[in-house]
Write a protein that holds these residues in place. Structure first.
Motif, PDB file in Angstrom:
ATOM      1  N   LEU A   6     -10.631  -5.516  13.113  1.00  0.00           N
ATOM      2  CA  LEU A   6      -9.429  -6.178  12.623  1.00  0.00           C
ATOM      3  C   LEU A   6      -8.647  -5.275  11.686  1.00  0.00           C
ATOM      4  CD1 LEU A   6     -10.994  -9.712  11.927  1.00  0.00           C
ATOM      5  CD2 LEU A   6      -9.389  -9.112  13.771  1.00  0.00           C
ATOM      6  N   PHE A   7      -9.402  -4.538  10.823  1.00  0.00           N
ATOM      7  CA  PHE A   7      -8.755  -3.669   9.841  1.00  0.00           C
ATOM      8  C   PHE A   7      -8.077  -2.483  10.509  1.00  0.00           C
ATOM      9  CE2 PHE A   7      -7.903  -1.937   5.796  1.00  0.00           C
ATOM     10  CZ  PHE A   7      -8.138  -0.567   5.873  1.00  0.00           C
ATOM     11  N   PHE A   8      -8.678  -2.009  11.609  1.00  0.00           N
ATOM     12  CA  PHE A   8      -8.154  -0.791  12.269  1.00  0.00           C
ATOM     13  C   PHE A   8      -6.723  -0.989  12.729  1.00  0.00           C
ATOM     14  CE2 PHE A   8      -8.724   3.223  14.240  1.00  0.00           C
ATOM     15  CZ  PHE A   8      -7.911   3.213  15.377  1.00  0.00           C
ATOM     16  N   GLY A   9      -6.385  -2.101  13.199  1.00  0.00           N
ATOM     17  CA  GLY A   9      -5.046  -2.341  13.697  1.00  0.00           C
ATOM     18  C   GLY A   9      -4.112  -2.883  12.637  1.00  0.00           C
ATOM     19  N   GLN A  10      -4.599  -3.058  11.437  1.00  0.00           N
ATOM     20  CA  GLN A  10      -3.784  -3.627  10.372  1.00  0.00           C
ATOM     21  C   GLN A  10      -3.239  -2.550   9.467  1.00  0.00           C
ATOM     22  OE1 GLN A  10      -5.940  -6.462   8.093  1.00  0.00           O
ATOM     23  NE2 GLN A  10      -4.272  -6.855   6.649  1.00  0.00           N
ATOM     24  N   LYS A  11      -1.957  -2.631   9.164  1.00  0.00           N
ATOM     25  CA  LYS A  11      -1.326  -1.642   8.277  1.00  0.00           C
ATOM     26  C   LYS A  11      -1.691  -1.937   6.831  1.00  0.00           C
ATOM     27  CE  LYS A  11       2.621  -0.516  11.225  1.00  0.00           C
ATOM     28  NZ  LYS A  11       2.139   0.837  11.488  1.00  0.00           N
ATOM     29  N   VAL A  12      -2.057  -0.874   6.138  1.00  0.00           N
ATOM     30  CA  VAL A  12      -2.396  -0.972   4.725  1.00  0.00           C
ATOM     31  C   VAL A  12      -1.553   0.028   3.959  1.00  0.00           C
ATOM     32  CG1 VAL A  12      -4.749  -1.756   5.182  1.00  0.00           C
ATOM     33  CG2 VAL A  12      -4.259   0.699   4.973  1.00  0.00           C
ATOM     34  N   GLU A  13      -1.573  -0.059   2.662  1.00  0.00           N
ATOM     35  CA  GLU A  13      -0.814   0.878   1.834  1.00  0.00           C
ATOM     36  C   GLU A  13      -1.654   2.122   1.565  1.00  0.00           C
ATOM     37  OE1 GLU A  13       0.127   0.488  -2.557  1.00  0.00           O
ATOM     38  OE2 GLU A  13       2.074  -0.023  -1.648  1.00  0.00           O
ATOM     39  N   VAL A  14      -1.131   3.269   2.021  1.00  0.00           N
ATOM     40  CA  VAL A  14      -1.789   4.547   1.792  1.00  0.00           C
ATOM     41  C   VAL A  14      -0.992   5.289   0.730  1.00  0.00           C
ATOM     42  CG1 VAL A  14      -2.542   6.725   2.820  1.00  0.00           C
ATOM     43  CG2 VAL A  14      -2.589   4.619   4.166  1.00  0.00           C
ATOM     44  N   LYS A  15      -1.680   5.852  -0.234  1.00  0.00           N
ATOM     45  CA  LYS A  15      -0.991   6.579  -1.291  1.00  0.00           C
ATOM     46  C   LYS A  15      -1.723   7.874  -1.614  1.00  0.00           C
ATOM     47  CE  LYS A  15      -3.248   3.938  -4.987  1.00  0.00           C
ATOM     48  NZ  LYS A  15      -3.016   3.062  -6.165  1.00  0.00           N
ATOM     49  N   GLY A  16      -1.026   8.750  -2.301  1.00  0.00           N
ATOM     50  CA  GLY A  16      -1.643  10.024  -2.665  1.00  0.00           C
ATOM     51  C   GLY A  16      -0.678  10.904  -3.426  1.00  0.00           C
ATOM     52  N   LYS A  39       3.099   2.601   4.352  1.00  0.00           N
ATOM     53  CA  LYS A  39       2.315   1.659   5.147  1.00  0.00           C
ATOM     54  C   LYS A  39       1.861   2.361   6.421  1.00  0.00           C
ATOM     55  CE  LYS A  39       2.790  -2.283   2.782  1.00  0.00           C
ATOM     56  NZ  LYS A  39       1.644  -3.121   2.340  1.00  0.00           N
ATOM     57  N   ALA A  40       0.553   2.273   6.708  1.00  0.00           N
ATOM     58  CA  ALA A  40       0.011   2.920   7.904  1.00  0.00           C
ATOM     59  C   ALA A  40      -1.310   2.284   8.254  1.00  0.00           C
ATOM     60  CB  ALA A  40      -0.160   4.411   7.675  1.00  0.00           C
ATOM     61  N   ALA A  41      -1.763   2.541   9.454  1.00  0.00           N
ATOM     62  CA  ALA A  41      -3.049   2.029   9.920  1.00  0.00           C
ATOM     63  C   ALA A  41      -4.046   3.165   9.987  1.00  0.00           C
ATOM     64  CB  ALA A  41      -2.887   1.371  11.288  1.00  0.00           C
ATOM     65  N   ASN A  42      -5.316   2.817   9.837  1.00  0.00           N
ATOM     66  CA  ASN A  42      -6.353   3.832   9.978  1.00  0.00           C
ATOM     67  C   ASN A  42      -6.268   4.467  11.363  1.00  0.00           C
ATOM     68  OD1 ASN A  42      -7.416   3.563   7.449  1.00  0.00           O
ATOM     69  ND2 ASN A  42      -9.522   3.314   8.168  1.00  0.00           N
ATOM     70  N   GLY A  43      -6.346   5.799  11.381  1.00  0.00           N
ATOM     71  CA  GLY A  43      -6.240   6.508  12.650  1.00  0.00           C
ATOM     72  C   GLY A  43      -4.864   7.072  12.905  1.00  0.00           C
ATOM     73  N   ASP A  44      -3.855   6.543  12.174  1.00  0.00           N
ATOM     74  CA  ASP A  44      -2.511   7.125  12.308  1.00  0.00           C
ATOM     75  C   ASP A  44      -2.503   8.564  11.787  1.00  0.00           C
ATOM     76  OD1 ASP A  44      -0.455   4.169  11.626  1.00  0.00           O
ATOM     77  OD2 ASP A  44      -1.467   4.889  13.439  1.00  0.00           O
TER      78      ASP A  44
END
Length: 983
Positions: A28-38, A74-79
């Motif tokens: 479920l998390f893999f296809g969900q966009k989360v906030e990535v920062k750095g 905003k991005a998904a894991n694997g992007d």
């Protein structure tokens, strides 16, 4: 239901549910966009980088890092996140969590991928024009005096020829055959953003630069690449970048080289015994020499040449003081000439500072270079005299009238009839040339805080020098004692002040939604060139002022200026299709207002064929790109300042009118041309770049056509037509067409062994296609010129008589073919040979082999279809027909010419094919590594030989130096040993 069973069932269902939830959560998390920062930092400086574009690949989702280098997206894991910023290499990172910190590497740190171009830089893969770059790792390993020697014969289409073997002498550089007849054929040199103008009194335009300070050369060959420099780029552009400091570590380099030089061979002349034998033969025939032979045995070439030494030491330090990167260097060269009494000293210093401010929004580059040259110039007239002077006469005599040197004293009252002792010419004449020069600039690049993709670049620079020339002779120099015992040639001095101010805006943007990337440059440039020529009273070498030597005009300040407006657009679509367009307008004060402004456009297109779907996964090609380009450049060098206006000049001291008791100098009018206009060169180029085996084998092919119109040339005009017998005119058109091929291969590349090969080939055909304002359709025809320019033939074509030969195959002296059968021998019987002094084919080859700590390198080059006029067969005058007997070339026996027939000097008998193959250098080095335990001190030793050998059928000494002239200063063979310490 059993309570125990119910409990067990419930436990099992809960366990399965928990396992299922644990399994499904990552899905479920893999296809969900989360906030990535750095945070994004500079890899070298560790400083944060604001304004970096962060894009999620294959999407329109993009953000820009803030003033502290931080970003959120905003991005998904694997992007795949793409980080790009002007001046830095683009980085792609896979997202695997909520935190992704990235470091970017400055493009300038990856020289293999980035090429410096006019007003900026570009990735090599994005070039659309014909551009070649040579970096410090690819320079010739053998030590060189002048910087152009670092890349000699390494670039296709670029001919680098030594002007002379004199210490410190530079080279002439011609790109793609040159474009002019009378105007300059030299390329424009730009060092760290400052254009260099002329030699400024030194032995060469680049002589004041230290080769150890150079980081890279970039050659802009076609007009689509060079047109951004407009009127100054007609013969191509060479951009030179010096080494800079960095924030990583402090580094100290010391290098020392010792060189031993000697001439490669002497001119073949008669020995003393051969000379006496020939004199005896002539006497028996009733043709004795004018001056009887002596009893000495003198090899005059041994007397004037020497085995010469040279030493060079360089010290540099680079690093940073806190956040201030710097590099400072000093160098000293002391070089004796193979012609005795000649010496060249050069002191150089460099300071480069490159700090950054305001979170790296403001980049500052301060470049300062200084040099001092002191030349003791040996009297090169001794070269011919040593070949011509009677070998049976001694060098010195007891009579001190002329300083103890043997001279033909019977001609003291008319010294023009005598040949002067060549040793006395070297030892009794003192000629010095001093030149001090400073080149520098301050360049600011500001990335706007509110719009980081927009840069403002300001560049202020200067090139200032002062030269002084002095020549004098001792009191006993023959025949100086006829004039108060001194010969004094004057003490002229001049200052050159060239100043530059440029400013341009640069905007770069990538729009992922339309797969486009573009950058726009628009700028303004002002160049001012001021020369001050001083005239001083004349003093004797003992300091006594010569009477009536005060100059009427103590100084003169000719100047000219160029104002320019320019722009460039680079556009990339889908990383496959590239377009470059430039436009520059130049205004030069050397032209009248009606012809002052010139417009110079260019356009180029490139297609990355390898990126197309039908080749993208092809294992054969690692690179394939097609380039097309067209552009127009201008030329105004070679035009005197104010030439479009009537001018008047002071007459000579023997041209005076006397009124009463006073004498007044005359004023003479000079030639001028109100209608003079720009010489323009239109250049077309088709190029193909390709690579194989993951670019272990790379090559490029270019086909070009250059058409020059409104050629500038000094042309004879009828008397009364203007104020002079010659006038600079726009007279016609000329073409250069050719093919260039460059190949680089790395046959071996392992941890312990590397072997690379470089080869380049150039074919250039030059032809004059039209001449106007010249009645005979030729410049120099029906004159005493050996080289002429005429329609249908190359520039500098030989114009000669057909030699007549006897039954024995030997030439008959003075007998030439009467082409028009009028019974007379004159210029009407000469013909245009279709043989040019410019080679038609150029080839260069170099290789470098490295095994563990050993390094071996060598380089060759060849000029083919190359012709020279070689005229030593009677050494210009025979021993029987001149007031002073003189020696002969051993080639005399091939002709047995007895006197100097006027027609013989234009015979095609002397025209020789001067094609050659030369081994330029070979060097071997060993890297000892760290020579002390627990120390950073490293040691490298190198041994090299330059000008190793020449293979040619040409009968002269060197078919390359100074067009093979037998009176030229010979280019020596050089043996060197050098060490380099670094810590």
């Amino acid at each position: 239901m059993n309570t125990k069973l119910k409990r067990k069932r419930t436990f099992t269902i809960q366990k399965l549910s928990s396992s299922l939830i644990i399994f499904l959560i990552p899905l479920l998390f893999f296809g969900q966009k989360v906030e990535v920062k750095g945070t994004i930092i500079d890899e070298a400086t560790k400083a944060t980088i604001p304004g970096v574009t962060v894009t999620i690949k294959n999407s329109t989702n993009a953000v820009i890092s803030d003033s502290n280098g931080n970003y959120k997206i905003k991005a998904a894991n694997g992007d795949i996140a793409v980080f790009s910023f002007v001046g830095y290499a683009t980085v792609e990172k896979k997202i695997t969590g909520n935190i992704l910190n990235v470091s970017l590497q400055e493009i300038t740190k990856a020289l293999n991928e980035v090429v410096v171009i006019g007003y900026g830089s570009s990735k090599k893969k994005d070039l659309t024009g014909s551009v070649a770059q040579v970096n410090s790792k690819d320079f010739h390993k053998a030590p060189v005096t002048n910087v152009e020697g670092l890349i000699a014969n390494k670039v296709a289409g670029v001919q680098i020829t030594p002007r002379s073997g004199r210490p410190g002498a530079g080279s002439s550089i011609i790109i793609r055959g040159g474009s002019s007849l009378n105007a300059s054929n030299d390329p424009l040199y730009v060092i760290d953003g400052v254009p260099l103008e002329g030699s400024n009194g030194g032995p060469g335009v680049l002589s004041q630069l230290n080769p150890n300070d150079i980081e890279s050369f970039t050659v802009l060959k076609d007009a689509s690449a060079a047109a951004i420099y407009g009127s100054r780029a007609s013969n191509g552009v060479i951009i030179i970048v010096t080494k800079k400091g960095n924030l990583k570590e402090t580094k100290v380099d010391f290098s020392s080289t010792t060189r031993v030089t000697s001439i490669m061979e002497q001119a073949p002349v008669l020995s003393a015994d051969e000379y006496r034998s020939l004199v005896n033969t002539l006497q028996t025939k009733g043709t004795p020499p004018k001056t009887p032979p002596g009893v000495a045995n003198t090899n005059w070439q041994d007397e004037i040449y020497q085995v010469a030494l040279a030493t060079e030491n360089n010290l540099s330090m680079s690093g940073s003081i806190k956040s201030l990167p710097y590099r400072v260097s000093v160098g000293y060269l002391n070089q004796d000439g193979v012609l005795r009494t000649g010496n060249y000293e050069r002191f150089t210093a460099l300071l480069n500072l490159s700090p950054k401010f305001f979170d790296n929004h403001l980049k500052v580059n301060l470049n300062l270079k200084g040099s001092f040259e002191d030349e003791h110039i040996a009297n090169e007239g001794a070269l011919w005299n040593a070949r011509a002077f009677d070998p049976t006469q001694p060098v010195r005599v007891e009579d001190q009238t002329y300083g103890g040197y043997f001279q033909y004293t019977q001609f003291a009252s008319n010294p023009a009839l005598a040949i002067i002792n060549p040793v006395s010419m070297l030892e009794q004449v003192n000629t010095r040339n001093e030149n001090i020069r400073s080149v520098g600039n301050l360049q600011l690049d500001y990335s706007m805080h509110f719009l980081p993709d927009l840069h403002l670049n300001v560049n202020a620079g200067y090139d200032i020098s002062k030269g002084k020339y002095l020549s004098s002779a001792s009191a006993s120099y023959f025949p100086a004692n006829l004039s108060e015992g001194y010969i004094y040639y004057g003490d002229p001095s001049r200052e050159v002040q060239n100043t530059l101010f440029e400013s341009y805006l640069f905007y770069s943007k990538e729009i992922a939604s339309i797969k486009s990337r573009f950058d726009i440059t628009a700028g303004y440039s002002y160049n001012d060139f001021l020369t001050t020529n001083y005239s001083y009273p004349t003093f004797r070498p003992d300091g006594v002022k010569q009477p009536n030597s005060d100059p009427v005009f103590p100084f003169d300040k000719p100047s000219h200026s160029i104002i320019s407006f320019y722009g460039r657009l680079n556009y990339v679509f889908n990383e496959k299709y590239l377009v470059t367009a430039t436009l520059r307008q130049d205004g030069s004060s050397r032209f009248s207002e009606d012809n002052r402004w010139g417009l110079f456009p260019s356009a180029a297109f490139a297609w990355k064929i390898k990126e197309e779907s039908f080749l993208k996964n092809n294992s054969t090609f690692s690179d394939l790109k097609l380039r097309l380009g067209y552009g127009v450049t201008g030329q105004q060098d070679g035009i005197a300042n104010y030439y479009y206006r009537p001018s008047y000049f002071s007459g000579f001291t023997d041209q005076q009118y006397t009124f009463g008791n006073n004498s007044y100098l005359t004023v003479n009018p000079g030639a001028y041309n109100l209608n003079l206009k720009w010489e323009e060169t239109a250049s077309s180029n088709i190029g193909l770049d390709f690579g194989f085996l993951k670019n272990r084998l790379t090559a490029s092919v270019d086909v070009y056509l250059k058409k020059t119109k409104d050629l500038l040339n000094n042309t004879r005009v009828p008397l009364g037509f203007n104020q002079g017998s010659e006038l600079l005119l726009n007279i016609g058109t000329m073409e250069n067409r050719g093919v260039e091929f460059a190949l680089k291969a790395i046959p071996i590349q392992t941890d312990n062994m590397t072997w690379d090969l470089n080869f380049n080939f150039t074919y250039n055909e030059n032809k004059i296609t039209h001449l106007n304002d010249v009645s005979d359709e030729g410049i120099g025809l029906f004159s005493d010129a050996i080289l002429v320019n005429t329609v249908g033939y190359p520039r500098n074509t030989f114009y000669l008589y057909h030699q007549v030969y006897g039954a024995n195959g030997m030439p008959i002296e003075g007998q030439m073919l009467d082409l028009n059968n009028d019974g007379l021998l004159n210029a009407s019987d000469r013909y245009i040979t279709n043989k040019s002094a410019a080679p038609k084919y150029l080839m260069g080859f170099s290789t470098n082999f490295q095994y563990k700590k050993w390094n071996l390198s060598t380089a060759f080059h060849a000029n083919l279809d190359h012709y020279l006029f070689f005229h030593p067969y009677d050494n210009t005058i025979s021993i029987t027909e001149w007031q002073t007997s003189q020696n002969l070339s051993t080639l005399y026996y091939d002709t047995l010419f007895s006197h100097n027939d006027p027609a013989q000097g234009y015979s095609d008998f002397y025209l020789q094919n001067a094609s050659f193959l030369k081994m330029d250098n070979i060097s071997i080095g060993y890297d000892f590594g760290k020579i002390l335990a627990n120390s950073r001190v490293g040691l490298n030793l190198n041994v090299a030989v330059q000008n190793v050998f020449i293979i040619t059928n040409y009968q002269g000494l060197d078919p390359e130096a100074n067009f093979g002239s037998e009176n030229a200063y010979p280019v020596p063979r050089i043996f060197s040993i050098g060490l380099n310490l670094n810590f």
